[in-house]
Structures are given as C-alpha cells and as structure tokens.
Scaffold this motif. Structure first.
Motif, PDB file in Angstrom:
ATOM      1  N   ASP A 510      14.390   4.315  20.096  1.00 23.60           N
ATOM      2  CA  ASP A 510      14.796   4.579  19.029  1.00 23.60           C
ATOM      3  C   ASP A 510      15.199   3.717  17.922  1.00 23.60           C
ATOM      4  OD1 ASP A 510      16.645   5.649  17.326  1.00 23.60           O
ATOM      5  OD2 ASP A 510      15.626   6.956  17.387  1.00 23.60           O
ATOM      6  N   ILE A 511      14.878   3.216  16.705  1.00 18.92           N
ATOM      7  CA  ILE A 511      15.232   2.172  15.624  1.00 18.92           C
ATOM      8  C   ILE A 511      16.650   2.795  15.649  1.00 18.92           C
ATOM      9  CG2 ILE A 511      14.783   1.213  13.144  1.00 18.92           C
ATOM     10  CD1 ILE A 511      12.067   2.161  13.566  1.00 18.92           C
ATOM     11  N   ASP A 512      17.460   1.666  15.358  1.00 21.12           N
ATOM     12  CA  ASP A 512      18.567   1.500  14.627  1.00 21.12           C
ATOM     13  C   ASP A 512      19.440   1.972  13.862  1.00 21.12           C
ATOM     14  OD1 ASP A 512      19.677  -0.948  17.587  1.00 21.12           O
ATOM     15  OD2 ASP A 512      19.310   1.585  17.905  1.00 21.12           O
ATOM     16  N   TYR A 513      20.353   2.583  13.227  1.00 22.06           N
ATOM     17  CA  TYR A 513      21.095   2.592  11.965  1.00 22.06           C
ATOM     18  C   TYR A 513      19.525   3.125  11.066  1.00 22.06           C
ATOM     19  CZ  TYR A 513      25.510   1.142  14.074  1.00 22.06           C
ATOM     20  OH  TYR A 513      26.267   0.216  14.678  1.00 22.06           O
ATOM     21  N   PHE A 514      18.538   3.831  11.679  1.00 23.04           N
ATOM     22  CA  PHE A 514      17.545   3.680  10.439  1.00 23.04           C
ATOM     23  C   PHE A 514      17.673   4.772   9.748  1.00 23.04           C
ATOM     24  CE2 PHE A 514      12.824   3.581   9.476  1.00 23.04           C
ATOM     25  CZ  PHE A 514      12.656   4.515   9.238  1.00 23.04           C
ATOM     26  N   LYS A 515      19.061   5.764   9.636  1.00 23.80           N
ATOM     27  CA  LYS A 515      19.160   6.544   8.586  1.00 23.80           C
ATOM     28  C   LYS A 515      19.359   5.623   6.999  1.00 23.80           C
ATOM     29  CE  LYS A 515      22.049  10.316   7.347  1.00 23.80           C
ATOM     30  NZ  LYS A 515      23.305  11.524   7.687  1.00 23.80           N
ATOM     31  N   LYS A 516      20.434   4.388   7.740  1.00 26.71           N
ATOM     32  CA  LYS A 516      20.795   3.994   6.305  1.00 26.71           C
ATOM     33  C   LYS A 516      19.675   2.768   5.782  1.00 26.71           C
ATOM     34  CE  LYS A 516      25.574   2.567   8.844  1.00 26.71           C
ATOM     35  NZ  LYS A 516      26.070   1.619   9.215  1.00 26.71           N
ATOM     36  N   ILE A 517      18.755   2.633   6.499  1.00 27.13           N
ATOM     37  CA  ILE A 517      18.054   2.065   5.924  1.00 27.13           C
ATOM     38  C   ILE A 517      17.365   2.478   4.486  1.00 27.13           C
ATOM     39  CG2 ILE A 517      15.012   0.369   5.939  1.00 27.13           C
ATOM     40  CD1 ILE A 517      16.536  -0.039   8.942  1.00 27.13           C
ATOM     41  N   ASN A 518      17.160   3.981   5.264  1.00 27.35           N
ATOM     42  CA  ASN A 518      16.461   5.281   3.801  1.00 27.35           C
ATOM     43  C   ASN A 518      17.351   5.131   2.845  1.00 27.35           C
ATOM     44  OD1 ASN A 518      13.743   4.827   5.622  1.00 27.35           O
ATOM     45  ND2 ASN A 518      15.129   7.082   6.302  1.00 27.35           N
ATOM     46  N   GLU A 519      18.569   5.241   3.743  1.00 30.46           N
ATOM     47  CA  GLU A 519      19.258   4.983   2.330  1.00 30.46           C
ATOM     48  C   GLU A 519      19.903   4.316   1.156  1.00 30.46           C
ATOM     49  OE1 GLU A 519      21.836   8.361   4.451  1.00 30.46           O
ATOM     50  OE2 GLU A 519      23.018   7.136   4.013  1.00 30.46           O
TER      51      GLU A 519
END
Length: 639
Positions: A510-519
């Motif tokens: 799983d890619i860590d903090y991926f949601k932050k990258i998108n946001e």
C-alpha cells in the motif's frame, strides 16, 4: 504558683510537639517505605508486618505518609488478590489527597491501583476512567515512568475489549518510553502486555519473544512473583501452539520456583499453573484425563482466594471439558450451568470470551447427544451455529480484506457466467453449421463458401475476445494485472503450491499517505506515483510471480516457491527502491512527506496445520500484517 508555671510550659511543649508531628509525621517512616516496597513482591507477610507497625499509629502520620501507607497496603492486597479491599483503600486514599496543597504522583499511583482492582473484578468502564485520570496527571507532572504505566494499563483494557489497533499504539508508546529508563519492572510490564496482545492477534511466536523478555526484565528487577507470571504466560502460549510437552515443562518450572514464596502472593499464578497442567495432560498426544482432573482439583484450592470473576468462569469451563472426557456427563452439565450463570452476570467482552461461550454450548450439545437427548442436542447446535455466524459476521465487518475477497468472488462468478454463455453460443453456431453441411450435400460449393466465411468470422470473434480479455484483465492505468486477473492467476498458483506442499508467499502493498498526494497535487500527479511504483515493483518480480493492482493505491503479489525470508527480502528491496527513488519529475516531490510504501508479508508455512486453509486466509493474514506495518509508523515491511 511555680508548679502552675512549669505545668504551663509542659503543656505548650506538648502542643508544639503535636504541631511538628502533624507536619513531619513519624520519623523513619519514609526510610521504611523503601524496604517495604522491596518486600511486597518477595515476602508479602513480612511487608505487611512491617507496615502494621505504622498502621497502629496511623493518626500520628503526616498527610502524605497516610496516603503512602494506604497505597502500600493496597499494593499488598492486590498482590494477594484481594481486589475489593484494595478498591476500598484506594478510594479512602484518594479522598485524603483532596487535602494536598498541590498535585502529587501519589494520586496517579492510587488511581492506577484502583483501576486495576476495578479491572480485576470486571468493572471495565470504571477501570478505564481511573487509568485515564491517572495517566493525565502523570503526563501533566512529566513523570515518564508513571506515564508509561498508564499507557500499559490502557493497552490492556483495549485488547480486552477488542480494540487491538488502539492497544498496539499505546503499548508501543509505552515501550518506547520504557526503553529510555532504567526501570526493569516497567520494561517487564510493557513486554508482558505486548505478549498478551500479540497472543490475541494469533501471533504466538512474537508473543513468546515478548514473554521471554518480560521474564528477564522481572528477574533483573528481583520481582519473583511477576517473573513467575511471565513463565505462566509462556506455558499458556505453548498450549496455544499445541506444544503440550513444552507447556507442561514450563508449568512444572513455575511450581519449583514458587516453593519458597508466600502462597497469598501467588494464588492466581498457582491456579493458572495447575489449570494449565490440566489442559496440557488433556490435550497431549497420549491424553490422560484422570491426571488432568487431579490437576484441576489442585487448581480449585486457590480459586476461593481469587476475586477475579473471569478466573472462576475459566475454571468451570475447564472442569466441564475434563468431566466430559471422563464421561461424567451430569457433573459436566452442573459445571456448564455455573458457567452460564457467570455469563448472565457478566456480559462477555471481546471475541475470545464470545468464542468461549460458543465452545460451552457445543460441549453441552455433545453431552445431550451422549445421553440420548437428541432434540436438545439439535437445538443447541442450531443456537451455536447462529452465534458462530454472528461472531464471524462481526469479525468480517472489521476485516477489510475479507470484504474485498467476498466482492472479488462475486465478480469472478459473474465473469465466469459471461464466458460460459459466450462459449455456449459458439457451440450452438458450430452445431448449426455442421447440420446444414450434412443436409445440403448438393450444395458443396455453397457450403464451402459459407464455411470459409464462418471461419473468417470465427477468427475475428476469437481476436475480438482476445482483445476483450486483454482489456478486461489489465489495469488501464498501470498496465499490470487487475484485481480479477491477479486473483485468477493467484488461485491457480496457490492450488499448485498447496498440492505439492511448496512455499507460497503473499505481499500486500500500500502506498503511504496516497490520499494526501491526490488532495495536495491532484489525481494526475497521483497517477504518476501509481505508475512509477508499479514500474519499480516489476523490477523485483520474477517470471513465475504474479503482480497486480488490488484496488486504489493497494497492490498484491503472489510469489510461488518463495520462503518467508525470501519474500521479506524482495519486499524490503521494493520498499527501499520506492523510498530512495528520485521523485523530482512530479510536483509531489515538494511535499513535506516522502513517498513510501508499507508491505505485509504472509507465508503458507504458517497455516500448514490449519483446517480448511485457503488463499483467502493467507491474503487476510498479509492484510493484517500490512495494517500492523501502518500502525507502527508506515514505510516498513511487517512479517
């Protein structure tokens, strides 16, 4: 007149002495406390005798000395398992703390002791409140040792109530604090609770490591009773691993080392030891139910001195199972009735107690069957199945991997039906062509032309199906196998490995903090990260491996003929490759966090003795380990 004058002076001196005594208390008490604290664990009667000297002059003690006296007496009662008395004394001590001019660490000590007393008698909510209050005060006074103790207490409450993630977080915090101190008792306590937590998570090997460390720390601190408790935990862990001879040896070691210790201080330990010997003799290869029953009777003599409600429940469950093996069915039913009464008074907490309740119902059904009460046995089995389904459903709602696998199974079934319909349609078309060919022999040329046309159409159809299959089996963004395809191939590889008993490993990535990258940078930048991670991952995959996108930012890899150590090495190389990659070609490189991945690694060897072992269980294990990797700080591999 002179006599009156000397009398007045004497009275004034007496008053001044009394005032000084109130402020300073009894001389020598503070020095005695240090010695009494050492005796509480090793020689409880001696500690109690020394403390009694000051109890006889309780009113002459200064305020802080009174509070300390009550706290020490509470420690003694807790060591002896007298939790109701401990609760009463701590409440009295806390009322005295209201007269203190400033906050004191004694308040935290008393709150922790009352919390443990509440926890032991089953009042979990009250225990939680005491632990939280004591921890808050310890933090405000910047005392690391008491802060860690509070975290340990809360960690125990969390795993008792099934909140394993919370338990892992606070116990790891306590562990990190304890490492920075020289307090061996604290280190022993943290390792002990971590061992119990990992045992709850079915990671008995890791639990054993923590129990062994706990035992050594307690030995270093000269805490004999606590070190024996760690030995008991090791024995129980061996039972869970079905290593019954090792368990029996551990329990016999406890008995030998406990010979010179005050029996009041080890009631719980000796109960657990003899009940463990009972279970070991009942379940070992050459079972000995009669010896098991005798050990159970030895454990019972300690039961009346233990105030922990859960201990009584466990005893009558053990008694029922032993009596069943001895075919003393009516007595076994009496034991089950006592268990049911305890369950009625104390609702079971967490999955383990609920599973215990289900096991008791199953045993009761078997007894009725042996007695010829088939209708009652049947009804109980139905009840057991409904409770089992409810517990399973409860667990499923807490397991993302199992939900995902259920959806994947439905999608696979649907895809299978679609392909089957297409195959049936082709078969019908071919059959019709053959019938026409037989019926129209006079039109051979015409049929030949039709056959050629049909063949051409069939080729086009096959080509179209190939393109359709390729489009439906690959992830459109990354170009690797999508969920359906990777699961299809994974099941095939797993079946082959299981038949041949070969090593088979699963990586959940799983890619860590991926949601932050998108946001922060937009989905286009997130897509670049996904594709680059896949590109890096493919470098470490062999031709025999299957690597695919499981969904979102999560990937899965199936590694046949790969041991746990080899899989961990591959996973670690993949993780380092992502961590050290130059992300300068995307905006996300400017983020305040690094792009990294977390990986859970599971291997089929861990499930060889599990009945009904399948790929879903292996994937679920890898998903749990991925969850632990994230809970422990991300950017790491957990096996």
């Amino acid at each position: 007149m002179v006599t009156f004058f000397y009398a007045l002076i004497a009275a004034q001196a007496s008053v001044m002495a009394a005032v000084q005594n109130v402020e300073e208390g009894i001389e020598g008490f503070d020095e005695a406390v240090i010695n009494i604290e050492k005796l509480v664990d090793s020689n409880t009667p001696a500690a109690q005798l020394q403390l009694k000297k000051y109890g006889d002059h309780f009113n002459d003690l200064a305020l802080k000395q009174k509070i300390t006296y009550l706290d020490l007496l509470t420690d003694i009662y807790i060591t002896q398992g007298q939790f109701h008395l401990a609760k009463q004394l701590t409440t009295e001590g806390l009322s005295l703390t209201l007269n203190l001019s400033s906050p004191s660490l004694l308040i935290s000590e008393l709150l922790y002791n009352r919390g443990f007393a509440n926890e032991s008698i089953g009042e979990i909510e009250l225990a939680t409140k005491d632990y939280e209050s004591g921890l808050e005060l310890a933090k405000s006074l910047h005392d690391n040792v008491l802060t860690a103790r509070g975290l340990v207490n809360l960690g125990a409450i969390y795993y008792l109530t099934g909140r394993y993630e919370n338990s892992l977080i606070v116990l790891n915090d306590a562990y990190n604090i304890a490492k920075q101190t020289t307090d061996e008792k604290l280190k022993g306590s943290v390792n002990s609770e971590l061992g119990i937590l990992y045992a709850h998570l079915d990671r008995n090997k890791q639990a054993m490591v923590y129990y062994q460390q706990s035992y050594q720390h307690y030995k270093n601190a000269n805490k004999t009773v606590l070190s024996l408790n760690s030995l008991v935990n090791m024995g129980l862990n061996y039972l869970s691993e079905k290593q019954y001879d090792d368990a029996i040896q551990a329990f016999e070691t406890v008995i030998n080392e406990a010979r010179n210790i005050d029996e009041f201080a080890i009631n719980q330990i000796m109960y657990s030891t003899y009940s463990g010997l009972s279970r070991g003799n009942l379940k070992k290869k050459e079972a000995n139910p009669e010896a098991s029953y005798q050990y159970l009777l030895l454990s019972k003599q300690y039961l009346e001195n233990i105030e922990q409600y859960d201990t009584e429940r466990r005893y009558y469950i053990d008694e029922a199972f032993v009596l069943f093996e001895l075919e003393r069915f009516d007595e076994a039913l009496n034991s089950i009735a006592k268990v049911e009464n305890i369950f009625a008074l104390h609702a079971p907490l967490g999955h383990l107690r609920k599973q215990g309740h289900i096991n008791v119902i199953d045993l009761k059904s078997k007894i009725y069957f042996q007695q010829g009460h088939y209708q009652k046995a049947y009804e109980l089995q139905n009840h057991r199945l409904s409770l089992t389904r409810a517990l399973r459903d409860e667990r499923h709602t807490q397991s993302i991997a199992e939900v995902r696998l259920a959806l994947e199974a439905k999608e696979a079934d649907l895809q299978k039906k679609v392909l089957k319909n297409k195959q049936t349609l082709q078969e019908i078309t071919l059959l019709e062509a053959e019938e026409k060919q037989e019926q129209q022999k006079l039109y051979l040329l015409y049929i030949a032309v039709v056959a050629l046309v049909f063949a051409w159409l069939l080729v086009k159809l096959v080509q179209g199906q190939h393109k359709l299959y390729k489009a439906s089996s690959l992830d459109a963004l990354t170009g690797i196998a999508n969920r359906n395809e990777v699961m299809r191939k994974g099941k095939k590889l797993f079946y082959q490995a299981k038949m041949k008993k070969n090593n088979f490993s699963v990586l959940m990535i799983d890619i860590d903090y991926f949601k932050k990258i998108n946001e922060q940078f937009g989905h286009s930048e997130g897509d670049i990260v996904l594709k680059k991670v896949v590109e890096l991952g493919k470098e470490f995959m062999r031709k025999t491996d299957v690597f695919g996108r499981f969904g979102g930012e999560e990937f899965i890899a199936f590694l046949p003929h790969t041991s746990s150590e080899q899989a961990k090495m591959i996973a670690e190389r993949f993780r380092r490759s992502v961590e050290t990659n130059d992300w300068g070609n995307i905006k996300a490189s400017q983020a305040p966090f690094n792009i990294s991945i977390s990986i859970g690694v599971a291997n089929s060897v861990d499930f060889l003795n599990e009945e009904g072992f399948d790929l879903a269980m292996l994937i679920n294990k890898a998903d749990q380990l991925l969850f632990l990797a994230k809970a422990q700080g991300r950017n790491q591999v957990c096996t």
